[in-house]
Write a protein that holds these residues in place. Sequence first.
Motif, PDB file in Angstrom:
ATOM      1  N   VAL A 139       0.834  -1.205   0.000  1.00 56.25           N
ATOM      2  CA  VAL A 139       0.000   0.000   0.000  1.00 56.25           C
ATOM      3  C   VAL A 139       0.870   1.257   0.000  1.00 56.25           C
ATOM      4  N   LEU A 140       1.933   1.254   0.803  1.00 59.07           N
ATOM      5  CA  LEU A 140       2.829   2.412   0.850  1.00 59.07           C
ATOM      6  C   LEU A 140       3.532   2.614  -0.491  1.00 59.07           C
ATOM      7  N   ILE A 141       3.999   1.514  -1.088  1.00 57.46           N
ATOM      8  CA  ILE A 141       4.631   1.615  -2.407  1.00 57.46           C
ATOM      9  C   ILE A 141       3.640   2.169  -3.420  1.00 57.46           C
ATOM     10  N   LEU A 265       7.896  -7.237  -6.252  1.00 57.25           N
ATOM     11  CA  LEU A 265       7.160  -6.007  -5.927  1.00 57.25           C
ATOM     12  C   LEU A 265       7.268  -4.991  -7.062  1.00 57.25           C
ATOM     13  N   GLY A 266       8.397  -5.014  -7.787  1.00 54.51           N
ATOM     14  CA  GLY A 266       8.547  -4.105  -8.909  1.00 54.51           C
ATOM     15  C   GLY A 266       7.562  -4.409 -10.025  1.00 54.51           C
ATOM     16  N   THR A 309       9.611   2.686 -12.672  1.00 53.70           N
ATOM     17  CA  THR A 309       9.220   2.496 -11.276  1.00 53.70           C
ATOM     18  C   THR A 309       9.409   1.055 -10.835  1.00 53.70           C
ATOM     19  N   GLY A 310       8.993   0.113 -11.682  1.00 54.31           N
ATOM     20  CA  GLY A 310       9.158  -1.301 -11.344  1.00 54.31           C
ATOM     21  C   GLY A 310      10.604  -1.675 -11.142  1.00 54.31           C
ATOM     22  N   ALA A 316      15.280  -1.440  -4.831  1.00 52.85           N
ATOM     23  CA  ALA A 316      15.199  -0.894  -3.471  1.00 52.85           C
ATOM     24  C   ALA A 316      14.782  -1.931  -2.431  1.00 52.85           C
ATOM     25  N   VAL A 317      14.062  -2.965  -2.847  1.00 55.20           N
ATOM     26  CA  VAL A 317      13.558  -3.940  -1.871  1.00 55.20           C
ATOM     27  C   VAL A 317      14.239  -5.292  -2.024  1.00 55.20           C
TER      28      VAL A 317
END
Length: 317
Positions: A139-141, A265-266, A309-310, A316-317
């Motif tokens: 949700v934050l992403i 997540l990306g 973004t992906g 980043a994660v």
Amino acid sequence: MRKLTHTGRTGKFKRDKMGDIIQREAIYLWYYISVLFKQIAPYWATGILLGSVISVFGKNRIHSLFTTLKHKKLGILGILPASLIGIASPLCMYGTIPIVASFYQQGMRSDWLAAFMMSSILLNPQLIAYSMVLGVNVVLIRFFTCLICGLLAGLLIHVIDRKNSFFKFENYVQKTDRDTNPNIILRLLLNIWRNIKASGLYFIIGIVLTACFQRYVPYSAFASLFGEQKGFGVLMAATLGVPVYMCGGGTIPLLRECLYAGMSLGAASAFMITGPATKLTNLGALKSVMNIKSFAFYIAFVCLFAFITGILVNLAV
């Protein structure tokens, strides 16, 4: 005679076996569907209720807040509150366009309108509540990527639209507000019913597709495509978001299962951007206030932003 009898018994055996297989698969699918419904329906219902409450009781205040920005000398910095207000707006794209047309006719800056529209397309309070089933991190992403997308859209319009010609609001015809019932409780109930009608079918379709995914798609192959091959997975997810995305109500269950199956997540972030941004109803609404050149620029911007973004989220994660 014996040969015919044997053939008849073989055919009957095959039919019985096929019937057993169909019955077994139906039982499995019903089990998956019932479990998914119990897990996800509360989030969907919460999103419906939250969106309706904001639409009935807070929509005018949100839009009035945006109108007051016109009198503040914020310059390009106004794209930040414009983008945030766009996320807070509960309206769909066909509801947002008339509001933006009204703001435009009042003299609102095009870069602020672009930031407002872009954020409003990608996210709203209903979708935030519904996305909680994916986890707080997702949700934050989703929130911050949508906010950044709105900011970049506003910044680009500020740079390239010096002649104020990117949008064509001049001849746009305003549509009447449907939340006009004098009884406020009935107005809220009618709004809830409209939201259920708008997303309920897609929610059920999403649940069924997710159950089929659980039953028939091998997780190892899916994880290899959308998880391990992160760059290609992001590109594939961004591309799939264009034809696959129905609405938040239909896509969240499937996206949840994809993440569980190994989607990065990306890749999920890219899907959550191209999906709502290129949904057919949203594109139809946007095309009504854009020429071909502006419309093509919008599509290219969304796809490029989703891919970048992906990649960055995966790094980043």
